[in-house]
Design a protein around this motif. Structure first.
Motif, PDB file in Angstrom:
ATOM      1  N   ARG F   2       8.948  65.201  12.391  1.00  0.00           N
ATOM      2  CA  ARG F   2       9.609  66.461  12.702  1.00  0.00           C
ATOM      3  C   ARG F   2       9.990  66.407  14.168  1.00  0.00           C
ATOM      4  NH1 ARG F   2       6.017  71.667  12.212  1.00  0.00           N
ATOM      5  NH2 ARG F   2       4.754  70.031  13.071  1.00  0.00           N
ATOM      6  N   CYS F   3      11.273  66.356  14.488  1.00  0.00           N
ATOM      7  CA  CYS F   3      11.715  66.367  15.876  1.00  0.00           C
ATOM      8  C   CYS F   3      11.076  65.234  16.661  1.00  0.00           C
ATOM      9  CB  CYS F   3      11.346  67.681  16.529  1.00  0.00           C
ATOM     10  SG  CYS F   3      11.890  69.086  15.601  1.00  0.00           S
ATOM     11  N   ILE F   5       8.209  63.963  16.303  1.00  0.00           N
ATOM     12  CA  ILE F   5       6.749  64.031  16.354  1.00  0.00           C
ATOM     13  C   ILE F   5       6.215  63.645  14.986  1.00  0.00           C
ATOM     14  CG2 ILE F   5       4.762  65.553  16.655  1.00  0.00           C
ATOM     15  CD1 ILE F   5       6.523  67.240  18.497  1.00  0.00           C
ATOM     16  N   GLU F   7       4.205  63.503  11.629  1.00  0.00           N
ATOM     17  CA  GLU F   7       3.392  64.456  10.875  1.00  0.00           C
ATOM     18  C   GLU F   7       1.942  64.006  10.994  1.00  0.00           C
ATOM     19  OE1 GLU F   7       4.849  67.053   9.499  1.00  0.00           O
ATOM     20  OE2 GLU F   7       2.804  67.721   9.269  1.00  0.00           O
ATOM     21  N   ILE F  22      -4.562  63.503   0.437  1.00  0.00           N
ATOM     22  CA  ILE F  22      -3.397  63.709   1.303  1.00  0.00           C
ATOM     23  C   ILE F  22      -3.139  62.486   2.162  1.00  0.00           C
ATOM     24  CG2 ILE F  22      -2.522  65.034   3.258  1.00  0.00           C
ATOM     25  CD1 ILE F  22      -3.935  67.475   2.211  1.00  0.00           C
ATOM     26  N   PHE F 195      -4.224  67.002  20.209  1.00  0.00           N
ATOM     27  CA  PHE F 195      -3.008  66.627  19.488  1.00  0.00           C
ATOM     28  C   PHE F 195      -1.758  67.194  20.152  1.00  0.00           C
ATOM     29  CE2 PHE F 195       0.086  68.458  16.482  1.00  0.00           C
ATOM     30  CZ  PHE F 195       0.744  67.290  16.115  1.00  0.00           C
ATOM     31  N   THR F 196      -1.766  68.505  20.404  1.00  0.00           N
ATOM     32  CA  THR F 196      -0.585  69.147  20.980  1.00  0.00           C
ATOM     33  C   THR F 196      -0.273  68.576  22.358  1.00  0.00           C
ATOM     34  OG1 THR F 196      -1.256  71.144  19.800  1.00  0.00           O
ATOM     35  CG2 THR F 196       0.467  71.390  21.435  1.00  0.00           C
ATOM     36  N   ALA F 199       1.262  65.029  22.039  1.00  0.00           N
ATOM     37  CA  ALA F 199       2.635  65.023  21.532  1.00  0.00           C
ATOM     38  C   ALA F 199       3.599  65.594  22.563  1.00  0.00           C
ATOM     39  CB  ALA F 199       2.708  65.823  20.228  1.00  0.00           C
ATOM     40  N   PHE F 200       3.162  66.633  23.264  1.00  0.00           N
ATOM     41  CA  PHE F 200       4.019  67.264  24.269  1.00  0.00           C
ATOM     42  C   PHE F 200       4.284  66.298  25.428  1.00  0.00           C
ATOM     43  CE2 PHE F 200       5.085  70.132  27.756  1.00  0.00           C
ATOM     44  CZ  PHE F 200       5.950  71.013  27.147  1.00  0.00           C
ATOM     45  N   GLN F 203       6.696  63.632  24.402  1.00  0.00           N
ATOM     46  CA  GLN F 203       8.094  64.100  24.423  1.00  0.00           C
ATOM     47  C   GLN F 203       8.672  63.984  25.826  1.00  0.00           C
ATOM     48  OE1 GLN F 203       7.881  68.142  22.816  1.00  0.00           O
ATOM     49  NE2 GLN F 203       8.988  67.456  21.006  1.00  0.00           N
ATOM     50  N   ILE F 204       7.883  64.374  26.834  1.00  0.00           N
ATOM     51  CA  ILE F 204       8.350  64.273  28.224  1.00  0.00           C
ATOM     52  C   ILE F 204       8.575  62.816  28.611  1.00  0.00           C
ATOM     53  CG2 ILE F 204       7.744  64.680  30.646  1.00  0.00           C
ATOM     54  CD1 ILE F 204       6.076  67.070  29.759  1.00  0.00           C
ATOM     55  N   GLY F 207      11.587  61.258  27.053  1.00  0.00           N
ATOM     56  CA  GLY F 207      12.813  61.793  27.653  1.00  0.00           C
ATOM     57  C   GLY F 207      13.095  61.187  29.012  1.00  0.00           C
ATOM     58  N   GLU F 212      19.435  60.448  25.682  1.00  0.00           N
ATOM     59  CA  GLU F 212      19.403  61.217  24.438  1.00  0.00           C
ATOM     60  C   GLU F 212      18.350  60.650  23.495  1.00  0.00           C
ATOM     61  OE1 GLU F 212      22.783  58.452  24.839  1.00  0.00           O
ATOM     62  OE2 GLU F 212      22.109  60.256  25.856  1.00  0.00           O
ATOM     63  N   ASP F 213      18.059  61.330  22.419  1.00  0.00           N
ATOM     64  CA  ASP F 213      17.085  60.829  21.445  1.00  0.00           C
ATOM     65  C   ASP F 213      17.388  61.378  20.061  1.00  0.00           C
ATOM     66  OD1 ASP F 213      14.353  63.078  22.421  1.00  0.00           O
ATOM     67  OD2 ASP F 213      16.508  63.360  22.187  1.00  0.00           O
TER      68      ASP F 213
END
Ligand SMILES: Nc1ncnc2c1ncn2[C@@H]1O[C@H](COP(=O)(O)O)[C@@H](O)[C@H]1O
Ligand SMILES: Nc1ncnc2c1ncn2[C@@H]1O[C@H](COP(=O)(O)O)[C@@H](O)[C@H]1O
Ligand SMILES: Nc1ncnc2c1ncn2[C@@H]1O[C@H](COP(=O)(O)O)[C@@H](O)[C@H]1O
Ligand SMILES: Nc1ncnc2c1ncn2[C@@H]1O[C@H](COP(=O)(O)O)[C@@H](O)[C@H]1O
Ligand SMILES: [Mg+2]
Ligand SMILES: [Mg+2]
Ligand SMILES: [Mg+2]
Ligand SMILES: [Mg+2]
Ligand SMILES: [Mg+2]
Ligand SMILES: [Mg+2]
Ligand SMILES: [Mg+2]
Ligand SMILES: [Mg+2]
Lengths: 213, 213, 213, 213, 213, 213, 213, 213
Positions: F2-3, F5, F7, F22, F195-196, F199-200, F203-204, F207, F212-213
């Motif tokens: 998702r974006c 990141i 799952e 799962i 986790f958050t 992932a955050f 992302q930085i 970038g 672009e990505d």
């Protein structure tokens, strides 16, 4: 005896050996000891010693309260306390109150599970308690029974919030909040504080019998 | 119109000029605008423009709500909402609910101040509302009226906690807590959220009249 | 039956023997008993008695709910309730709601795990529920699915905050808060309160089928 | 008169015109009206009407309470209430309690500012109150005076937390918390709830004089 | 300049004279001063001095922010920040973020009021921001817009809870809670903290342009 | 994905069988599965299946995280994340962040236990991380290390409050509060949300490597 | 040694193996190691190693504190700390304070269980402590003993709220709140923070003996 | 004088006339009166009376504290207190502390605004305070300066949380929480409690000069 209230040992938060020692010391010294929030196996141990040393020991499992005594209970002074609960989960708290009030010489009339699903039993219960000098009403969740009772009787009503419920404010906070905000006239004690409610109601009932004490 | 709920402007937290502009834009574009928590002087200004531009403007001071319109109100669909309050301080919130429910085509029957001191008026009030499809009950302080009503009627009851009271949990928190913890079946909305309660009840009432919508 | 809502026994907070006794008493007296938050071994015991006494006993492990009955379930009245969950941890609460709604004569359509990671399943799920009279949406953590659903359907949406999550406001408080603050029109029940949501939705669905009840 | 407690109008949260109307209606209908948290200018207005219509109006500025009456105060029944405050900021709450207790026929003895800096005045004050049937103790900040008094007298002590203080738990919460957690036997009412404390104490004092009521 | 972040004066909580003095001292010494939460009349005073002393002064009323400068703004480094708000009440916070990000050399693209009632404007807004290096999303009440945006873009999203709303958790707490509990990946700053969000996003955007700084 | 990141399965709050199912479903379908807060015995079970089905399974006990994979890890894109902890109890949270960041193609440099007692190791640690694109700083109790780091580096710093500590605000609340109130520029994630944060930060860092990505 | 305070290992929240390793490393390197909140079996393990390696190990079960040492305790500097507790449940916290203060060279005088039921022992206890340079008073529930002591002595009194109690604010919050709101001059440390209280009092006592340090 | 601490009048929460009366009574009777949180116009009134009656009156506007006196200040005993603040908004609280400490015979050395933006001034400030017997550190927002100072000096450090800040825990709660959770050894007083901090530090400083008092 502090101001006519018996010294009561709080079992919670004390370690086993220490608790037993305190109880025994008090019954040996004063002839009578009340303890609340006592694990069942502690009461077994006290009972063994009681058998050896020749004193008595009653354990009330619902309240997890113990009374060890060589001396008889105080004489009844004529004061009467009515104790009600909204549900069945509130009984443990009500029973703690009952034991203290009886130890302070009151006659106690109880009616449990008369709120919510049992609300049709409320009117007969109150009729049976006519002449009570004070009322204790224990209730969890939304805690509205004390206010209902206070609207029906003219004697003081003490609300005891109980930590049953779940979710938001589910550990007795909603009950405490609604009792404090009540439009009816009620006074409250801490969440689950059967001891305090019982002793406070007994002070009122005793005062209703005699001018001074 | 989002899902059959009219767009409503929330006046609170917007500055004066901006609020007037939004209201006028909406009435000009859609023929009808409802706004809540609108200061009286804003409504005066809208009324002046209304006179010039030839539309109408009703201001409901208790609710501080305004309806500006060129188009008529929606036709009644037959659904009925009953709105009750425990005290007089809850009326402002109940009125906000009433206006929204009427704007959504409901007939509304109100009975205010029927809790606490006015509890003897509760039974006649409910009799008068017989046939209602949903009930809204606004109450502050301990907030018990919704549960009482839910015990007496078989249609859905929506509780609205109101921010009257003082001291511990006195800004509607005790009412919110006791409604959420209630043994009766009630659903709740935010403290003071007359708008949400009115729109939610209107959705129920509308659904009770017709299979689809 | 209080106002058309079946009496339901809350298993939590009662001791084992007492709980079994209450359930048996109710099924014997009324022919049907629903109990929630019941440990599996209690249901085993009830099933044994059921075999002896000739009544039936269904246990729903996800919801930890039990239905013991001699009498058949109430007839379907035609009302329909849609139940959705955001994640898989919310299913236990949704199932509690489902059982109550079915016991109140509703047809129930469920779609679980359609928020967050399963959001692509939301639209097909809602299509499948078209014609529902009311929606229940259970969600933990940030609790936004109810508002999303309310933006897509025109029937009432009931949000149930669920106590999944961790950290700050992680026991359902963030979900409760975001549902109460929602710009969408939703009503809420207590954290984890599947029973209340199910009964409330069933009241709506039943009302959508018949003028009076 | 609800259960022997006079109906009291709460001035806070009502708009001026409405408040005046309620007070006048009650004094005209019942011959006596008590109102608390009444702005001074409302009392001026009532006094004007009182002069015209020939009834009396007393305003108590510390308590912001008003008593309008055509009928005399209830006869003294012999019950006595002692009221104490820890500081001077607690007096407004104590005075509210005093007025209610007197309206319920009690003799009231007061001793203000006898905690903290004035603690040397506590013993003489209690001596002067000997024979009281119940005590009200109002205290802000850490709120310990009620527990101290309860350790010195054998009649019931009602604690009233007061919203003086600043910083952490400074709006009466620390006082409420410490009263609820007290090892001494005290019952509490809401923060600043002078009315409830006064009425509750009066119920006790009245009961101490006569068997039934 | 601390770690590439300009020193910013927080106007709130300082007295008028002291605030003016600090701003003037900084602009005289460093050639540029940014101040937030500055009352309009303080900015008037600074503008007067600016006219006399020959420097410039821009006041941004929505953000209540002031930039006084003799030196030009920093050159654009090519980094881009997208700023969105859910409603119109969130704009004051977004504007504070914008000013800081621009002062740190970013190009800023804004799209306000694209949540709730304006959600149809969200997709065009995001398209217009394509190529942004970081996003700031300000939202009050239930605060869900940041999570929605984070589900649609692959660059970091910073959530800013805003203190709009009323009732339970209505001062930004629900928004803060739902952002922290979000299943989407977002980082948050304090309620209303436009400055922090702007500086943090600018750090990201700057880093996306050059290997070192 | 998702974006950008991956799952990630949250092990907490799912029952054992369901969790295993799962994880296996995801690794079979997508060739790679990351799961957090996974009990050790679940990882054993997955490892057994992995042996049979010919895929790999790494378990990280400190983080209680599991990566099952047939496909190789994503290629390094050149972005670098620095992760620091104040104490040793924060390592479990930091390791969760590290695994996610690495799964998102970052090179991660860690330095644990460099606050409080180990503060003399902070400077060497930061020197070793020079060139990092983003920093994650995990800290419990008073949670001040993130602000200290943010004062020393010019890249974005993400604070992660950790639920170590005891007493007042001891479950991470003091750390969360002090990070949100910090005068330094930091963004925060939920208490214990490794986790958050991972992932955050990824992302930085990503970038910072490509336009672009 | 940081600022004259010995480095102390907090056993809570560390896993067993790691904790043992840290303790051993410190005693080997520095000749002395103090650790608090250490499970008994960890101390057994340390004692075994101590026997092998020839150092000493004292375990204090009430405080769950351990001192492992090859070097002797620091010499007494003459400073004296008095430590009191209200009840018996507060002793574990008081003992933690005592050990630290002694490790910092103080003579410590203790008097436990001198509040509530044991208040008659307070005066003799204080007489016995005459000449103390600082006092530590640990108390749970309503936490009033520190203020009482501060009213009787002229040296600094440090209050330690203890997490005994139940119900509303029953985990030390009421005690913390009443200490912070106290009219008496006391400083406080975190709930249950015996270590901090002991070190702080020792700093005072040491300073009372010598001009500089 | 209670335990060597001068009686101080708290101006907040008293009405104007009453406050003036108390101050005058005290200065007339004891020759010296200190009052905190006194409005400027009250001090004007006292100064007028002072002129008439021939005593002196100093008003400290930052602290809003007043000292009225006929008798000279107490002689310096040689004890020294260092007072620091993190920002400029904390000065009002620090000044309250300074005045009390001086009234208790201490020499006070102050250094304001030495945290955050002024951190480079911290080391020179501490050097200048060398030889202080105790430190008071006032800080709002995240409140970390006291812990930093405690890591640099070997004398006791008292933290005073200040109610500056906004948003989550912005009224001093974050500062209070981070001070209580601090790994450094500090004791704290209530939010904004300059008086308590000043008196407590003075007790320490006095004790460092003389064996008994
Ligand atoms: N169940 C109870 N709830 C509240 N207070 C209690 C209870 N049982 C005993 N107490 C009181 O708590 C104190 C007991 O303290 P301790 O010395 O720890 O046994 C006494 O003041 C008792 O009167
Ligand atoms: N009194 C109210 N309480 C709650 N929500 C409201 C109220 N009035 C309007 N709203 C809703 O709040 C939103 C208005 O947002 P705004 O764009 O700020 O006017 C819309 O979704 C309205 O439906
Ligand atoms: N440790 C974690 N902390 C926070 N969120 C997580 C964590 N692990 C997984 N998630 C997220 O939580 C959601 C997992 O939900 P579920 O479908 O219940 O596995 C996904 O959105 C994940 O990205
Ligand atoms: N600023 C202050 N903060 C905290 N306590 C104070 C302050 N000023 C005075 N006090 C104390 O508060 C009490 C004053 O109470 P009062 O009798 O109401 O003036 C005395 O115990 C003073 O020592
Ligand atoms: Mg009554
Ligand atoms: Mg009903
Ligand atoms: Mg809808
Ligand atoms: Mg007593
Ligand atoms: Mg994204
Ligand atoms: Mg930085
Ligand atoms: Mg003292
Ligand atoms: Mg130090």
């Amino acid at each position: 005896v502090r101001c006519g209230i018996p010294e009561v040992v709080l079992g919670e938060g004390k370690d086993r050996a220490h608790l037993i020692e305190i109880i025994l010391m008090m019954v040996r010294k004063t002839g009578r000891c009340i303890a609340t929030r006592v694990p069942e196996d502690v009461s077994d141990e006290i009972r063994n010693v009681a058998a050896e040393e020749g004193f008595s020991c009653d354990y009330h499992p619902a309240a997890r309260a113990l009374v060890a005594y060589r001396l008889p209970a105080p004489a009844l002074h004529g004061g009467v306390v009515g104790i009600l609960t909204a549900g069945t989960s509130d009984i443990r708290v009500a029973e703690e109150a009952r034991i203290i009030a009886e130890e302070m010489g009151c006659r106690v009339i109880t009616a449990y599970d008369v709120g919510a699903a049992g609300i049709h039993r409320l009117f007969p219960a109150l009729r049976q308690m006519q002449g009570a000098d004070a009322y204790i009403v224990a209730a969890g969740r939304e805690g509205t029974l004390p206010a209902v009772v206070a609207g029906l009787v003219s004697r003081p009503v003490i609300g005891v919030p109980v930590s049953t419920g779940y979710g938001y404010m589910g550990q007795g906070e909603a009950a405490l909040g609604s009792m404090l905000q009540s439009c009816s006239v009620i006074a409250v004690v801490n969440i689950d504080a059967g001891f305090t409610a019982g002793a406070f109601a007994a002070q009122i009932a005793r005062g209703a019998q005699n001018g001074e004490d």
